[in-house]
Structure formats: structure tokens, C-alpha cells
Scaffold this motif. Sequence first.
Motif, PDB file in Angstrom:
ATOM      1  N   THR A 185       0.444  31.158  61.814  1.00  0.00           N
ATOM      2  CA  THR A 185      -0.777  30.899  62.551  1.00  0.00           C
ATOM      3  C   THR A 185      -2.089  31.610  61.614  1.00  0.00           C
ATOM      4  O   THR A 185      -3.123  30.892  61.753  1.00  0.00           O
ATOM      5  N   THR A 186      -1.723  32.472  60.846  1.00  0.00           N
ATOM      6  CA  THR A 186      -2.917  32.729  59.804  1.00  0.00           C
ATOM      7  C   THR A 186      -3.086  31.526  58.891  1.00  0.00           C
ATOM      8  O   THR A 186      -4.243  31.525  58.555  1.00  0.00           O
ATOM      9  N   ALA A 187      -2.181  31.028  58.353  1.00  0.00           N
ATOM     10  CA  ALA A 187      -2.112  30.042  57.325  1.00  0.00           C
ATOM     11  C   ALA A 187      -2.834  28.773  57.938  1.00  0.00           C
ATOM     12  O   ALA A 187      -3.715  28.296  57.506  1.00  0.00           O
ATOM     13  N   ALA A 193      -0.931  38.620  52.972  1.00  0.00           N
ATOM     14  CA  ALA A 193      -0.272  39.783  52.216  1.00  0.00           C
ATOM     15  C   ALA A 193       0.180  40.699  53.003  1.00  0.00           C
ATOM     16  O   ALA A 193       1.568  41.037  52.924  1.00  0.00           O
ATOM     17  N   LEU A 194      -0.171  41.091  54.196  1.00  0.00           N
ATOM     18  CA  LEU A 194       0.281  42.092  55.056  1.00  0.00           C
ATOM     19  C   LEU A 194       1.413  41.716  55.670  1.00  0.00           C
ATOM     20  O   LEU A 194       2.674  42.163  55.961  1.00  0.00           O
ATOM     21  N   LYS A 223       9.224  41.561  54.330  1.00  0.00           N
ATOM     22  CA  LYS A 223      10.041  42.170  53.321  1.00  0.00           C
ATOM     23  C   LYS A 223      10.593  43.095  53.776  1.00  0.00           C
ATOM     24  O   LYS A 223      11.775  43.760  53.407  1.00  0.00           O
ATOM     25  N   ARG A 224       9.858  44.096  54.396  1.00  0.00           N
ATOM     26  CA  ARG A 224      10.195  45.402  55.135  1.00  0.00           C
ATOM     27  C   ARG A 224      11.562  45.060  56.084  1.00  0.00           C
ATOM     28  O   ARG A 224      12.325  45.985  56.204  1.00  0.00           O
ATOM     29  N   LEU A 225      11.479  44.011  57.011  1.00  0.00           N
ATOM     30  CA  LEU A 225      11.990  43.848  58.064  1.00  0.00           C
ATOM     31  C   LEU A 225      13.551  43.499  57.111  1.00  0.00           C
ATOM     32  O   LEU A 225      14.622  43.907  57.822  1.00  0.00           O
ATOM     33  N   ALA A 279     -12.234  34.434  54.228  1.00  0.00           N
ATOM     34  CA  ALA A 279     -11.075  33.823  53.531  1.00  0.00           C
ATOM     35  C   ALA A 279     -10.435  35.132  52.932  1.00  0.00           C
ATOM     36  O   ALA A 279      -9.141  35.104  52.548  1.00  0.00           O
ATOM     37  N   VAL A 280     -11.287  36.213  52.408  1.00  0.00           N
ATOM     38  CA  VAL A 280     -10.591  37.212  52.074  1.00  0.00           C
ATOM     39  C   VAL A 280      -9.758  37.997  52.915  1.00  0.00           C
ATOM     40  O   VAL A 280      -8.592  38.505  52.686  1.00  0.00           O
ATOM     41  N   ALA A 281     -10.284  38.043  54.079  1.00  0.00           N
ATOM     42  CA  ALA A 281      -9.417  38.476  55.383  1.00  0.00           C
ATOM     43  C   ALA A 281      -8.127  37.658  55.572  1.00  0.00           C
ATOM     44  O   ALA A 281      -7.065  38.191  56.016  1.00  0.00           O
ATOM     45  N   VAL A 282      -8.195  36.368  55.596  1.00  0.00           N
ATOM     46  CA  VAL A 282      -7.105  35.578  55.637  1.00  0.00           C
ATOM     47  C   VAL A 282      -5.882  35.774  54.666  1.00  0.00           C
ATOM     48  O   VAL A 282      -4.684  36.095  54.809  1.00  0.00           O
TER      49      VAL A 282
END
Length: 79
Positions: A23-25, A62-63, A69-71, A54-57
Motif C-alpha cells: 500500500t505504501t509503495a 523503512a519502518l 525483520k522483527r517479526l 517522498a521522504v515520508a513514503v
Amino acid sequence: MSAMEKAKGFKKSKAGTYLSIGTTAFGAFGVAKQLKTARKENDTLRLVDAAVSAVAVVTSLALLVRELKRLGDDDVLLG
């Protein structure tokens, strides 16, 4: 675990995180269109707005990747 609990846990699952990444992409297409329009019209304010978007996307992606990775193997829906 009830179906409602599974649905609530979907957001913290790998599948939910992948959906959020997609969705973000997809939102990046809107930002790209905004950048193109701002450049075409030579509108500095819109260009700045598009750059901030763009920076927000990028930050959101990244988040989400970090959360993925944490999952790891601790997937909510599998357990």
C-alpha cells in the motif's frame, strides 16, 4: 483464537506488514505524479510538498521493513 482476534492481529503479522508495504509503495506512484506535475508547472511549493511526501513514503517503507525483520518467526497468525 477467535476470528476477530485473528483479524485484529493481522496488522502485526507478516501478511499484514507485506500488505502495508504494498500500500505504501503504491502511494509512491501518487508522489511521483505530484513531482512530475510540480516540475512541469515549475511550482516550487508543490515541489517541496512532493519532496516531503517522498521522504515520508521512504521512511514508512523503512519502518515497515524493520517491523518485518522483527517479526521473523514470531508471526501472530501462525501461533
